[in-house]
Scaffold this motif. Structure first.
Motif, PDB file in Angstrom:
ATOM      1  N   ILE B 146       5.920 -24.211  16.237  1.00 14.25           N
ATOM      2  CA  ILE B 146       5.276 -23.944  15.161  1.00 14.25           C
ATOM      3  C   ILE B 146       6.562 -24.262  13.880  1.00 14.25           C
ATOM      4  CG2 ILE B 146       4.419 -22.352  13.563  1.00 14.25           C
ATOM      5  CD1 ILE B 146       3.167 -21.106  15.965  1.00 14.25           C
ATOM      6  N   SER B 147       5.892 -24.894  13.080  1.00 12.26           N
ATOM      7  CA  SER B 147       6.854 -25.559  12.048  1.00 12.26           C
ATOM      8  C   SER B 147       7.168 -24.262  11.193  1.00 12.26           C
ATOM      9  CB  SER B 147       6.133 -26.662  10.962  1.00 12.26           C
ATOM     10  OG  SER B 147       6.824 -26.746  10.026  1.00 12.26           O
ATOM     11  N   GLU B 148       8.343 -24.195  10.583  1.00 12.28           N
ATOM     12  CA  GLU B 148       8.601 -23.236   9.508  1.00 12.28           C
ATOM     13  C   GLU B 148       8.638 -23.839   7.986  1.00 12.28           C
ATOM     14  OE1 GLU B 148      12.312 -21.717  10.786  1.00 12.28           O
ATOM     15  OE2 GLU B 148      11.393 -20.475  12.430  1.00 12.28           O
ATOM     16  N   ASP B 149       8.120 -25.184   7.866  1.00  9.68           N
ATOM     17  CA  ASP B 149       8.221 -25.692   6.666  1.00  9.68           C
ATOM     18  C   ASP B 149       7.150 -25.172   5.764  1.00  9.68           C
ATOM     19  OD1 ASP B 149       7.940 -27.536   4.432  1.00  9.68           O
ATOM     20  OD2 ASP B 149       7.928 -29.265   5.793  1.00  9.68           O
ATOM     21  N   ILE B 150       7.301 -24.554   4.775  1.00  9.28           N
ATOM     22  CA  ILE B 150       6.239 -23.682   3.874  1.00  9.28           C
ATOM     23  C   ILE B 150       5.587 -24.787   2.950  1.00  9.28           C
ATOM     24  CG2 ILE B 150       7.051 -21.306   4.229  1.00  9.28           C
ATOM     25  CD1 ILE B 150       8.361 -21.694   1.630  1.00  9.28           C
ATOM     26  N   THR B 172       2.760 -27.823  16.313  1.00  2.80           N
ATOM     27  CA  THR B 172       3.716 -29.114  15.830  1.00  2.80           C
ATOM     28  C   THR B 172       4.435 -28.849  14.903  1.00  2.80           C
ATOM     29  OG1 THR B 172       4.046 -31.315  15.641  1.00  2.80           O
ATOM     30  CG2 THR B 172       2.249 -30.353  14.614  1.00  2.80           C
ATOM     31  N   ASP B 173       5.869 -29.203  14.875  1.00  7.46           N
ATOM     32  CA  ASP B 173       6.842 -29.204  13.665  1.00  7.46           C
ATOM     33  C   ASP B 173       7.075 -30.431  13.530  1.00  7.46           C
ATOM     34  OD1 ASP B 173       8.341 -29.691  15.851  1.00  7.46           O
ATOM     35  OD2 ASP B 173       9.678 -28.138  15.547  1.00  7.46           O
ATOM     36  N   THR B 174       6.370 -31.774  13.991  1.00  8.96           N
ATOM     37  CA  THR B 174       6.496 -33.050  13.698  1.00  8.96           C
ATOM     38  C   THR B 174       7.627 -33.470  14.473  1.00  8.96           C
ATOM     39  OG1 THR B 174       8.195 -32.793  12.065  1.00  8.96           O
ATOM     40  CG2 THR B 174       5.765 -32.525  11.284  1.00  8.96           C
ATOM     41  N   TYR B 175       8.578 -32.786  15.241  1.00 10.36           N
ATOM     42  CA  TYR B 175       9.687 -33.394  16.099  1.00 10.36           C
ATOM     43  C   TYR B 175       8.882 -33.204  17.540  1.00 10.36           C
ATOM     44  CZ  TYR B 175      12.436 -32.664  11.967  1.00 10.36           C
ATOM     45  OH  TYR B 175      12.824 -32.813  10.670  1.00 10.36           O
TER      46      TYR B 175
END
Lengths: 368, 368
Positions: B146-150, B172-175
């Motif tokens: 899970i992405s942490e990019d708010i 996904t976190d895009t990576y």
């Protein structure tokens, strides 16, 4: 250098000496571990120049040699290797070690063992032996009261003192003093006193086993050496005069209470939950048949607890730092403790229920 | 309010709802736990307005009532109480609770329950049930990606999607992208998709048991409710469009290898010890009968390890972030995993050895 050895034994040895690896590493080589073949063993050494630890691991020595490897990487690599035979080779030409285990293979760049400082040689001095379990208990009962104030270096260790019939270990940070003694009859060294650094006491305590096997101790003017379970520890001693603690230990009291240790410990722990964060103050009232512990953080709430006690002397009240109380109650082994007071402004004394073998002095605080 | 209840049950309930207590506490009352009598039980509720947890504890209700108590103090006090009967009383007049247990007594200042936000009422919506063990496994297999990019809120949760014959959870976190599906036949809700926040998935996973008891799930437009083992969790859903993940999952490959999962995990862990700290890159070479993992930090050393594999298609090489590799290898349950590649620049695919129930996509990195 080419050796074969068992992963488990090797890792245990590395972990043991790792405790002496310098965490600050002013000298880069001190962040490494020395490996050196000696007969049918490999010698492991680490030191931060204050404390040095040496440990031997059985190995099949195919070719003699030595190398210094970076402790952090080396330790984590060996930890993650499979439980198998390790083949370690090192060429003096490039100071690189190759570690093979199962299908895994590592090259690690190290340094020449020529640059690694030798542990001080200690041949003569005062020597004695003590049971591992008892020495560990002595250290654990006093180490938490060692001062961290580096402006008073003589308080940043524990005083080991040889009295006429006792061996004594004392520590103080000036807010409390922790004193443990055991019966000890080596009259020819009576009067000798040395200060052992905090880190040394802590690392020894972690390495000592809780059994009756002996620790050999050798003391010279500025060094102390411990040998037990295959481990050798050499440490510098701290220069300076430890304060005259005897006059701090009150020899009379106005109030004496006998209290169940676990009840007092648990009640103190609970009361500390509602003690102010910075001062951590709890109040203790000693009444005829009970001890009352209270604490108060006005914006949160209050704690109140009673414990039955057996009291001699005057009723009184006093306030202590709860953490200082708990520190000593955790390490006393007797079922009951004795609390001796002489009013709210004089130091309190907590003893185990034996003949003055363990004494803890704690300064009172103002409760308002 | 006056209740009597068992310490152990009470503490378990407090710990459960404590997970929803706001750690930032913009609204002071959200740092509290609501206690409210309901018939022969006490209801405990905590919420940070994003997630709310409710739990009932059996109690002897002597007088009805409610109060909000500061979670941090209240939890640590109950934890330290003896294993005994607790008597908790609270007067609405001063919003102070009194907790008695054994000889211990605490007063804690609280707040009126009138100020505590109600958990949203959810009556109608999509509802289904799922086994606790399977739901826990689904969450644990995807939550780390899970992405942490708010700035991209729609990536800060897991997509729960109802397909024709499957229930799918994707993150996904895009990576990297982690995908898990299970067989699921509720055709009337096919096409429904919601994004469940990271914290909600994590807290549910911790509270779920690894057994076949059912979780009841109810979904409305912007809320999701879970009920299991006496716990009720209500969470907001995340607004926004989750990326179209299907086009990210490659449907063909040039190289396919079958590899023992534990061997690959352990080799990756070892190689990561000599991977550069910031990028954590390891290189993988797929050859006819073996996979070779290497890593290199020039100033420290190199790691090299071979694992036997069964290969179909072209030999190739690729570089990955070692942590991303290990994350998925830790949560796959099959003995073997399948690694599918299409050259060094295309995403790699790691699957468990089943019918596409678990798929992990990992972006390659440049190794130089």
């Amino acid at each position: 250098m080419r050796i074969e050895l068992n992963k488990k034994d090797f890792y245990e040895g590395i972990q043991t000496v790792n405790r002496a690896v310098s965490s600050k590493a002013t000298l880069p080589i001190l962040s490494g571990i020395l490996l050196k073949t000696e007969e049918d063993r490999i010698k492991l050494v680490a030191t931060d120049l204050e404390i040095g630890i040496k440990f031997y691991v059985d190995a099949n020595i195919i070719k003699e040699g030595s190398i210094v490897l970076p402790a952090k990487y080396f330790t984590s690599i060996v930890r993650e290797l499979p439980d198998d035979k390790i083949i370690l080779t090192a060429e003096p030409s490039n100071n690189t070690a190759q570690i093979k285990c199962g299908q895994a293979q590592f090259n690690i760049h190290g340094s020449s063992s020529d640059e690694f400082p030798l542990l001080p040689k200690m041949n003569s001095g005062i020597n004695f032996t003590i049971s591992q379990g008892i020495f560990k208990e002595m250290i654990d009962q006093v180490k938490f009261a060692i001062s961290e104030d580096i402006s008073k270096p003589f308080l940043t260790g524990g005083l080991l003192k040889f009295e006429e019939e006792h061996l004594v270990l004392v520590t103080t940070d000036t807010y409390r003093l922790s004193y443990r003694r055991i019966k000890f009859n080596e009259i020819d060294i009576t009067g000798k006193r040395v200060i052992i650094p905090n880190k040394t006491l802590n690392e020894i305590s972690k390495l000592l086993n809780n059994n009756e096997n002996l620790v050999k101790v050798l003391i010279t003017d500025n060094q102390i050496l411990f040998e037990f379970s295959g481990v050798t520890i050499v440490s510098r001693l701290i220069d300076g005069q430890f304060p005259s603690y005897k006059q701090v230990i009150p020899n009379k009291n106005n109030t004496k209470a006998i209290i169940n240790r676990i009840e007092l410990l648990n009640a103190t722990k609970r009361a500390s939950l509602l003690a102010k964060k910075d001062s951590n103050i709890i109040k203790i009232n000693l009444e005829e048949n009970q001890l009352v512990i209270t604490s108060n953080v006005p914006e949160i709430g209050q704690a109140y607890e009673r414990i039955p006690i057996s009291l001699t002397g005057q009723e009184t009240e006093i306030a202590f730092n709860a953490t200082y109380m708990m520190d000593c109650l955790k390490v006393i082994s007797s079922e009951e403790v004795i609390l001796e007071l002489s009013g709210s402004l004089s130091p309190g004394v907590i003893k185990d229920n034996s003949e003055d073998e363990y004494i803890y002095i704690i300064m009172p605080v103002r409760s308002n």
